[in-house]
Design a protein around this motif. Sequence first.
Motif, mmCIF file in Angstrom:
data_model
loop_
_atom_site.group_PDB
_atom_site.id
_atom_site.type_symbol
_atom_site.label_atom_id
_atom_site.label_comp_id
_atom_site.label_asym_id
_atom_site.label_seq_id
_atom_site.Cartn_x
_atom_site.Cartn_y
_atom_site.Cartn_z
ATOM 1 N N SER A 1 3.056 10.482 -2.756
ATOM 2 C CA SER A 1 2.778 11.207 -3.996
ATOM 3 C C SER A 1 3.935 11.126 -4.980
ATOM 4 N N GLU A 2 5.085 10.650 -4.524
ATOM 5 C CA GLU A 2 6.246 10.496 -5.396
ATOM 6 C C GLU A 2 7.146 9.393 -4.827
ATOM 7 N N ARG B 1 0.806 -1.224 0.000
ATOM 8 C CA ARG B 1 0.000 0.000 0.000
ATOM 9 C C ARG B 1 0.838 1.272 0.000
ATOM 10 N N ILE B 2 2.151 1.140 0.029
ATOM 11 C CA ILE B 2 2.995 2.333 0.088
ATOM 12 C C ILE B 2 2.782 3.223 -1.133
ATOM 13 N N ARG B 3 2.650 2.623 -2.315
ATOM 14 C CA ARG B 3 2.444 3.427 -3.532
ATOM 15 C C ARG B 3 1.207 4.315 -3.387
ATOM 16 N N ASP B 4 0.170 3.816 -2.732
ATOM 17 C CA ASP B 4 -1.065 4.586 -2.577
ATOM 18 C C ASP B 4 -0.961 5.644 -1.485
ATOM 19 N N MET B 5 0.099 5.582 -0.686
ATOM 20 C CA MET B 5 0.226 6.482 0.459
ATOM 21 C C MET B 5 1.207 7.623 0.214
ATOM 22 N N VAL C 1 11.880 5.750 1.228
ATOM 23 C CA VAL C 1 12.213 5.929 2.653
ATOM 24 C C VAL C 1 11.424 4.943 3.510
ATOM 25 N N ARG C 2 10.149 4.763 3.206
ATOM 26 C CA ARG C 2 9.325 3.825 3.969
ATOM 27 C C ARG C 2 9.823 2.391 3.796
ATOM 28 N N LEU C 3 10.183 2.029 2.562
ATOM 29 C CA LEU C 3 10.706 0.687 2.327
ATOM 30 C C LEU C 3 12.025 0.483 3.066
ATOM 31 N N GLN C 4 12.869 1.518 3.092
ATOM 32 C CA GLN C 4 14.150 1.394 3.786
ATOM 33 C C GLN C 4 13.947 1.207 5.280
ATOM 34 N N TRP C 5 12.895 1.829 5.818
ATOM 35 C CA TRP C 5 12.612 1.637 7.259
ATOM 36 C C TRP C 5 12.352 0.175 7.558
ATOM 37 N N TRP C 6 11.621 -0.501 6.686
ATOM 38 C CA TRP C 6 11.340 -1.921 6.882
ATOM 39 C C TRP C 6 12.612 -2.752 6.728
ATOM 40 N N ARG C 7 13.471 -2.373 5.792
ATOM 41 C CA ARG C 7 14.753 -3.089 5.664
ATOM 42 C C ARG C 7 15.572 -2.931 6.943
ATOM 43 N N ASP C 8 15.625 -1.690 7.435
ATOM 44 C CA ASP C 8 16.377 -1.436 8.662
ATOM 45 C C ASP C 8 15.786 -2.213 9.838
ATOM 46 N N LEU C 9 14.477 -2.308 9.872
ATOM 47 C CA LEU C 9 13.810 -3.062 10.929
ATOM 48 C C LEU C 9 14.295 -4.514 10.943
ATOM 49 N N LEU C 10 14.316 -5.128 9.779
ATOM 50 C CA LEU C 10 14.711 -6.533 9.683
ATOM 51 C C LEU C 10 16.183 -6.728 10.013
ATOM 52 N N GLU C 11 16.985 -5.687 9.795
ATOM 53 C CA GLU C 11 18.416 -5.768 10.089
ATOM 54 C C GLU C 11 18.734 -5.290 11.500
ATOM 55 N N GLY C 12 17.676 -4.935 12.257
ATOM 56 C CA GLY C 12 17.880 -4.486 13.632
ATOM 57 C C GLY C 12 18.384 -3.074 13.745
ATOM 58 N N GLN C 13 18.155 -2.241 12.708
ATOM 59 C CA GLN C 13 18.677 -0.884 12.711
ATOM 60 C C GLN C 13 17.580 0.172 12.635
ATOM 61 N N ALA C 14 16.328 -0.231 12.796
ATOM 62 C CA ALA C 14 15.222 0.731 12.649
ATOM 63 C C ALA C 14 15.266 1.778 13.750
ATOM 64 N N ARG C 15 15.037 3.012 13.361
ATOM 65 C CA ARG C 15 14.986 4.105 14.326
ATOM 66 C C ARG C 15 13.582 4.204 14.904
ATOM 67 N N GLY C 16 13.494 4.735 16.115
ATOM 68 C CA GLY C 16 12.190 4.878 16.745
ATOM 69 C C GLY C 16 11.832 3.646 17.545
ATOM 70 N N HIS C 17 10.703 3.697 18.202
ATOM 71 C CA HIS C 17 10.249 2.611 19.056
ATOM 72 C C HIS C 17 9.432 1.618 18.234
ATOM 73 N N VAL C 18 10.040 0.508 17.909
ATOM 74 C CA VAL C 18 9.368 -0.511 17.105
ATOM 75 C C VAL C 18 8.155 -1.052 17.841
ATOM 76 N N SER C 19 8.228 -1.059 19.168
ATOM 77 C CA SER C 19 7.105 -1.581 19.957
ATOM 78 C C SER C 19 5.840 -0.769 19.729
ATOM 79 N N GLY C 20 5.982 0.462 19.226
ATOM 80 C CA GLY C 20 4.817 1.291 18.951
ATOM 81 C C GLY C 20 4.199 1.043 17.595
ATOM 82 N N HIS C 21 4.797 0.157 16.813
ATOM 83 C CA HIS C 21 4.274 -0.183 15.494
ATOM 84 C C HIS C 21 3.747 -1.617 15.557
#
Length: 279
Positions: free
Chosen positions: A51-52, A45-49, A58-78
């Motif tokens: 405008s460019e 759904r990222i394409r629909d969310m 950036v959103r896709l990279q956040w998920w990559r970072d999450l899987l690699e244990g490098q995501a910024r922010g509180h993952v527990s809140g997602h």
Amino acid sequence: MSNEAYCASLLREHDRNRWLANLFAPAEHRRGLNALYAFNSEIERIRDMVSEPLPGEVRLQWWRDLLEGQARGHVSGHPVASELLAAVDRYHLPVSALATLIDAHTHDLYDDLLQSIGDLEGYCGEAYSSLFRLASLILADGGDPGSADLAGHAGVAYGIASLMKQAARHAARGQIFVPADLVLKHGMAREDLLNGRNTEEMRAMFAELAGVARHHLDTAEQLLPAAPVTVAPAYIGLGLVDPLLRRMARPGFDRFRHEADLPQWRSQWHLWRFSRKLR
């Protein structure tokens, strides 16, 4: 709402067919499956969310970072991220397969045409077959279920049928998933698909595309009996491919004017009927 309930609710709203299919899976693995498919829904759904492309990247990279244990922010809140990481930990899901799925959907952020049927099959393999494979791992409780060939063919069949039914939505946002070589073969132009001209050439082109999906569906159904019975629920969604292809092949059907997806009651019936074949 708990994280588990959130994922189920998100799936029910945005990917109802997979939510329905999960009802046929053993209760002890439903949470893991819902986490996997909710993650996929977030990516799709990222394409629909955005405008460019850049914010999507950036959103896709956040998920990559999450899987690699490098995501910024509180993952527990997602909720979806928390549930996905729990599923990865419990079932030893390969992070590389999840990363491949993310990479495949990078294509969705742009309007570039896939060049050939082979490219389309490759895209579906990464974006859809990986889901069948990961779902099989969950149902095998983290063990190796084998059946990689089955997952490959199942994903291409399900993926092409899914992309075909969304042709109108894709065209509305300037995107086409029909390969360039098939467009040219039938004497079409990109603008014909974007403008939704339901010509004889258009119908012939989609009929050929449906033939590719059906070939992979037939192969998957031939491989299904050899798969471990424990992973069979991962493939219940295949029960919707043939009805979808038949619906879109009806005389007078215009994919740019008519609803391509099946009514919910029919989807439920086809899923139940297909589940009986897997016992």
